[in-house]
Design a protein around this motif. Structure first.
Motif, PDB file in Angstrom:
ATOM      1  N   GLY A 148      17.807   0.514   2.372  1.00  0.00           N
ATOM      2  CA  GLY A 148      18.635   1.593   1.852  1.00  0.00           C
ATOM      3  C   GLY A 148      18.203   2.126   0.500  1.00  0.00           C
ATOM      4  N   TYR A 149      17.180   1.493  -0.108  1.00  0.00           N
ATOM      5  CA  TYR A 149      16.666   1.996  -1.377  1.00  0.00           C
ATOM      6  C   TYR A 149      15.244   2.544  -1.231  1.00  0.00           C
ATOM      7  N   GLY A 150      14.846   2.814   0.010  1.00  0.00           N
ATOM      8  CA  GLY A 150      13.554   3.454   0.264  1.00  0.00           C
ATOM      9  C   GLY A 150      13.738   4.895   0.700  1.00  0.00           C
ATOM     10  N   LEU A 151      14.512   5.056   1.790  1.00  0.00           N
ATOM     11  CA  LEU A 151      14.936   6.365   2.310  1.00  0.00           C
ATOM     12  C   LEU A 151      13.779   7.276   2.696  1.00  0.00           C
ATOM     13  N   SER A 152      12.620   6.684   2.942  1.00  0.00           N
ATOM     14  CA  SER A 152      11.528   7.340   3.643  1.00  0.00           C
ATOM     15  C   SER A 152      11.078   6.371   4.716  1.00  0.00           C
ATOM     16  N   VAL A 153      10.353   6.835   5.703  1.00  0.00           N
ATOM     17  CA  VAL A 153       9.954   5.954   6.795  1.00  0.00           C
ATOM     18  C   VAL A 153       9.147   4.765   6.261  1.00  0.00           C
ATOM     19  N   ALA A 154       8.144   5.044   5.438  1.00  0.00           N
ATOM     20  CA  ALA A 154       7.283   3.975   4.938  1.00  0.00           C
ATOM     21  C   ALA A 154       8.046   3.009   4.031  1.00  0.00           C
ATOM     22  N   ASP A 155       8.887   3.532   3.164  1.00  0.00           N
ATOM     23  CA  ASP A 155       9.583   2.660   2.216  1.00  0.00           C
ATOM     24  C   ASP A 155      10.697   1.862   2.881  1.00  0.00           C
ATOM     25  N   GLU A 156      11.418   2.456   3.810  1.00  0.00           N
ATOM     26  CA  GLU A 156      12.433   1.679   4.514  1.00  0.00           C
ATOM     27  C   GLU A 156      11.791   0.576   5.364  1.00  0.00           C
ATOM     28  N   GLU A 157      10.655   0.894   5.979  1.00  0.00           N
ATOM     29  CA  GLU A 157       9.963  -0.123   6.770  1.00  0.00           C
ATOM     30  C   GLU A 157       9.532  -1.286   5.900  1.00  0.00           C
ATOM     31  N   ARG A 158       9.020  -1.015   4.710  1.00  0.00           N
ATOM     32  CA  ARG A 158       8.560  -2.136   3.882  1.00  0.00           C
ATOM     33  C   ARG A 158       9.738  -2.948   3.333  1.00  0.00           C
TER      34      ARG A 158
END
Length: 406
Positions: A148-158
């Motif tokens: 919930g603190y990425g909010l992009s595909v790549a950042d949420e996946e990591r």
């Protein structure tokens, strides 16, 4: 050197008060199922037997490590069913502003998103490891972690991937807030991303899907899209709901059969009745109201209606930067109408219910040997002595995780 020490067979003896959360004839404390002068036999990381008598009574204890607790209390490891532990940055200034009178708003999440995106995997992993050590030191042996603190595909996946390195209880929370780059295209376009490529990337690392169904975040219908898409991908449902005001989060959670709806600060009579008639756990987060100066949720109202209540920390950098379940217990007793026994149950067995687990939050044969020794004679001291570090030793799956091995 490893931070855990495990004995293949271990007898904890001399337990003055054993909270089992397993009521049975002859046991005290109602739902707590208390045994006085007790012993617990651990084999292969699980509870093998529970008995009475300071030496274990008729428990067989040949060829095993014997640990005499000298009359101290033992409870199940805390089950913290709501945390946000993978993030970058700090929001202490925001906290200071709230204490000076500025109201809490969900939009502050975006500052953590920016800091988290800028952090490396190594930085996030190191910080997460620190939080796990902190949790163990305070008696938490099972915990959920949300993205919930990425909010992009790549950042949420990591974030989901890093969280899965430390817990099986990972929740995909792409529907936390709408990120800044969608200011022009709007929430619907972002939800399209969440239920599409983002969900596909995160689902392999997650057990749950969640949505922040609240003003300033996502509407009921937007939340429904996310939750139903997650369910179709094989994930269980959790909901952030009714934190900032009366809304549709609780009703949506119950309708969809969510395992829990978390916050529950503002409830109508219909919300309370729906929770009481359902299997959805009302997870209350005392640290949030402490940190935001909102009214505390009314646990007494929920309990008296027959709803199942859990307590969790909601450890996050914005609205509740505490990982201490003992603190949450003390606040729940002082300000939310719970008895000490109800609060301890909610922080252990209640959290397990919120995660739909029957192998933690209880001490009985066959479950995981997640055990907390208190530097106190009873569970009452968790609320009676707020702020005092009375967690003495912690075993997870039969391994001593706190204090860590050196």
């Amino acid at each position: 050197m490893s931070g855990t020490v495990r004995a293949d067979r271990m007898l904890l003896t001399g337990i003055g008060e054993l909270v089992t959360n397993d009521p049975a004839p002859g046991r005290d404390g109602g739902a707590l199922g208390i045994i006085r002068d007790a012993a617990v036999l651990v084999e292969g990381g699980h509870v093998a037997c529970v008995g009475s008598g300071t030496t274990g009574g008729d428990l067989e204890f040949n060829d095993l490590e014997i640990v005499d607790l000298g009359g101290r209390a033992v409870i199940p490891g805390f089950v913290d069913s709501h945390t946000h532990l993978v993030f970058g940055g700090d929001r202490a200034d925001e906290f200071a502003a709230r204490m000076a009178g500025r109201p809490y708003e969900a939009g502050g999440i975006r500052s953590t998103v920016a800091a988290t995106r800028a952090a490396s995997d190594r930085e996030l992993r190191a910080r997460l490891a620190g939080f796990v050590t902190e949790l163990h030191a305070q008696g938490t042996t099972t915990f959920e972690v949300k993205t919930g603190y990425g909010l992009s595909v790549a950042d949420e996946e990591r974030l989901a991937r890093l969280a899965h390195e430390v817990t099986d209880e990972v929740t995909f929370l792409g529907a936390h807030v709408v990120p800044a780059e969608f200011a022009d295209t709007g929430a619907e376009a972002y939800v399209d991303l969440v239920v599409g490529d983002m969900l596909a990337a995160c689902a392999p690392h997650a057990r749950w899907v969640d949505a922040f169904c609240e003003r300033g975040a996502f509407t009921v219908e937007q939340s429904r899209r996310v939750l139903e898409a997650g369910r179709a991908a094989g994930l269980g449902i959790r909901v952030h709901g009714n934190q900032l005001g009366v809304g549709g989060g609780v009703a949506l959670a119950v309708e969809l059969g969510a395992a829990s709806v978390d916050h529950c600060t503002h409830l109508t009579d219909a919300d309370v009745a729906a929770l009481a008639a359902s299997d959805t756990v009302a997870t209350l987060l005392p640290g949030v109201e402490f940190s935001t100066r909102q009214p505390y949720p009314d646990a007494r109202r929920l309990l008296d209606a027959g709803a199942t209540v859990a307590l969790a920390s909601d450890c996050n950098p914005g609205s509740s930067f505490t990982s201490s379940m003992p603190f949450c217990i003390a606040v729940a007793v002082r300000d939310m109408g719970m008895t000490p026994a109800e609060a301890v149950w909610a922080a252990t067995a209640g959290g397990a219910r919120a995660l739909r687990r029957d192998d933690v939050g209880v001490i009985r044969p066959g479950v995981r040997a997640d055990l907390v020794e208190l530097a106190a004679p009873s569970h009452l001291h968790l609320a009676y002595r707020p702020g005092v570090p009375i967690v003495r030793r912690v075993w997870k799956d039969g391994a001593l995780v706190s204090p860590p091995a050196r």
